[in-house]
Design an enzyme around this catalytic site. Structure first.
Site, mmCIF file in Angstrom:
data_model
loop_
_atom_site.group_PDB
_atom_site.id
_atom_site.type_symbol
_atom_site.label_atom_id
_atom_site.label_comp_id
_atom_site.label_asym_id
_atom_site.label_seq_id
_atom_site.Cartn_x
_atom_site.Cartn_y
_atom_site.Cartn_z
ATOM 1 C CG PHE A 113 36.415 30.688 72.625
ATOM 2 C CD1 PHE A 113 37.777 30.588 72.404
ATOM 3 C CD2 PHE A 113 35.732 29.576 73.077
ATOM 4 C CE1 PHE A 113 38.454 29.400 72.640
ATOM 5 C CE2 PHE A 113 36.395 28.383 73.314
ATOM 6 C CZ PHE A 113 37.764 28.295 73.093
ATOM 7 C CG ASP A 184 32.719 35.021 76.801
ATOM 8 O OD1 ASP A 184 33.316 35.070 77.901
ATOM 9 O OD2 ASP A 184 32.688 33.992 76.110
ATOM 10 N NE ARG A 356 46.066 31.940 73.522
ATOM 11 C CZ ARG A 356 44.946 31.738 74.194
ATOM 12 N NH1 ARG A 356 43.903 32.519 73.989
ATOM 13 N NH2 ARG A 356 44.840 30.755 75.071
#
Length: 397
Positions: A113, A184, A356
């Site tokens: 990200f 993460d 998505r």
């Protein structure tokens, strides 16, 4: 057998909406409303500042950390909640780099990200010690782990495609080269089984507003492997990470254990909502959630591909190689997603062309999967997406 219809009934889902964006923001758990009301009206209102003691607000970061720890395979006392995920990334990278003096590379991938990359890059530049953030393709990470790498920093699931890293294998490779490993878990905590202890991960961070359903702006969390906690020096020396915050000493001394990774004052109302949201995982095995997630994702892929030839699967074909989301590429993906949203089917879009769809068994059903797949195919087949209002970019995509 897990009764997911019972868990769905505990979410306050708007009538007529098919919600497939829990990988970006989870929906409202019904119990969270009463919990927030109670925190505001029964605690903050009459207790005022005494609520820090009487309602045990100060203990929330550790208590919630242990609740999340149970979902990610972390032992009690090794996870704490507070601040934002970006802050936790900064803490993680700073700590890892300091524990590997002489090594100058922080390795990540292009599927991470961007905020994680921004935080790491900004930190390394501010150190002015010759450190470098090295970004490679996700498939090439293992090939670039060597003795120059201080830390490997990866998001377990690629936020665009859902590609899933092999946590145990990459962690072992990092350790074999002497590097620290940072994970993460933003797109995996609450979505699939994680065992940080078995993987021997050094540091893990994550957010709580996606699959954990803590609400917009819900705080982040950080985990440090128990044998490393006392070695970690928090780069952000906030007053609540102090050994004795209410002594108000002018010098900083890190607190005991994971408490040293606390920074600022906990957002009590938001944490109360998160506490209620975590109740939804009580009595439900993460393995059951994962199994149903794969079923829903496989169903969606099959139905979309059988009804629409103009989209391309961007996610891995192997269900065990992706998280709890499915992404499709379409040349006008943004407009097609806006057309879906206009029909009450909510997913989201990531540039340049990815649609998505997140799947959460706690509230998503096979009927919703079929409804969404059929609508997507119809929108693309008929060109319904080709309208000016669907092509106007909004602030949040």
């Amino acid at each position: 057998m897990t009764d997911f219809s019972a868990s769905r009934a505990r979410f306050d889902l708007p009538a007529g909406i098919t919600y497939l964006d829990g990988n970006s923001l989870g929906p409202l758990p019904g119990a969270a409303v009463e919990r927030a009301r109670r925190t505001i009206a029964d605690e903050w209102g009459p207790m005022l500042i005494t609520g820090w003691n009487k309602a045990q607000w100060m203990d929330l970061p550790a208590r919630l950390g242990d609740r999340i720890g149970r979902l990610i395979g972390a032992p009690a006392g090794s996870t704490v909640v507070g601040d934002t995920l970006s802050i936790k990334v900064y803490q993680a990278v700073a700590s890892a780099v300091e524990l590997r003096p002489g090594r100058k590379i922080v390795l990540s991938d292009s599927g991470n990200f961007p905020s994680d990359l921004y935080m790491a890059d900004g930190l390394l530049k501010s150190l002015k010690q010759g450190h470098e953030l090295k970004i490679v393709d996700p498939e090439a990470v293992a090939d670039h782990i060597n003795e120059d790498v201080a830390a490997v920093m990866l998001t377990q699931v690629d936020y665009r495609t859902g590609r899933l890293h092999d946590m145990k294998t990459i962690t072992a490779k990092a350790h074999a080269s002497g590097a620290m490993m940072i994970w993460d878990l933003a797109h995996t905590a609450g979505a699939l089984p994680i065992d940080l202890t078995d993987c021997n991960a050094d540091i893990a961070v994550g957010c709580t507003y996606k699959y954990l359903n803590g609400g917009p702006g819900a705080p982040g969390f950080i985990h440090v492997r128990p044998d490393l906690i006392d070695q970690v020096r928090p780069a952000l020396s906030g007053w609540l990470g102090h050994e004795a915050p209410f002594s108000f000493d002018l010098d900083y001394r890190p607190g005991e254990g994971i408490s040293r990774m606390r920074v600022g004052t906990p957002p009590v109302i938001q944490m109360a909502v998160l506490d209620a949201a975590l109740d939804e995982f009580d009595g439900i095995a993460m393995e059951a959630i994962r199994a149903r997630s794969i079923e829903l994702c496989e169903q969606f892929i099959a139905e979309v591909e059988s009804g629409c030839k103009d989209v391309e699967l961007a996610s891995p074909r192997d269900p065990h190689a992706r998280g709890s989301q499915v992404s499709f590429r379409f040349r006008e993906g943004y407009a097609a997603m806006q057309a879906l949203i206009a029909r009450g089917i909510i997913g989201d879009f990531r540039a340049p062309d990815i649609m998505r769809f997140g799947f959460c068994p706690l509230y998503n059903t096979p009927d919703e999967v079929s409804h969404a797949a059929a609508a997507l195919c119809e929108i693309i087949a008929t060109g319904e997406w080709d309208r000016p209002e669907f092509k106007t970019r909004k602030a949040v995509t």
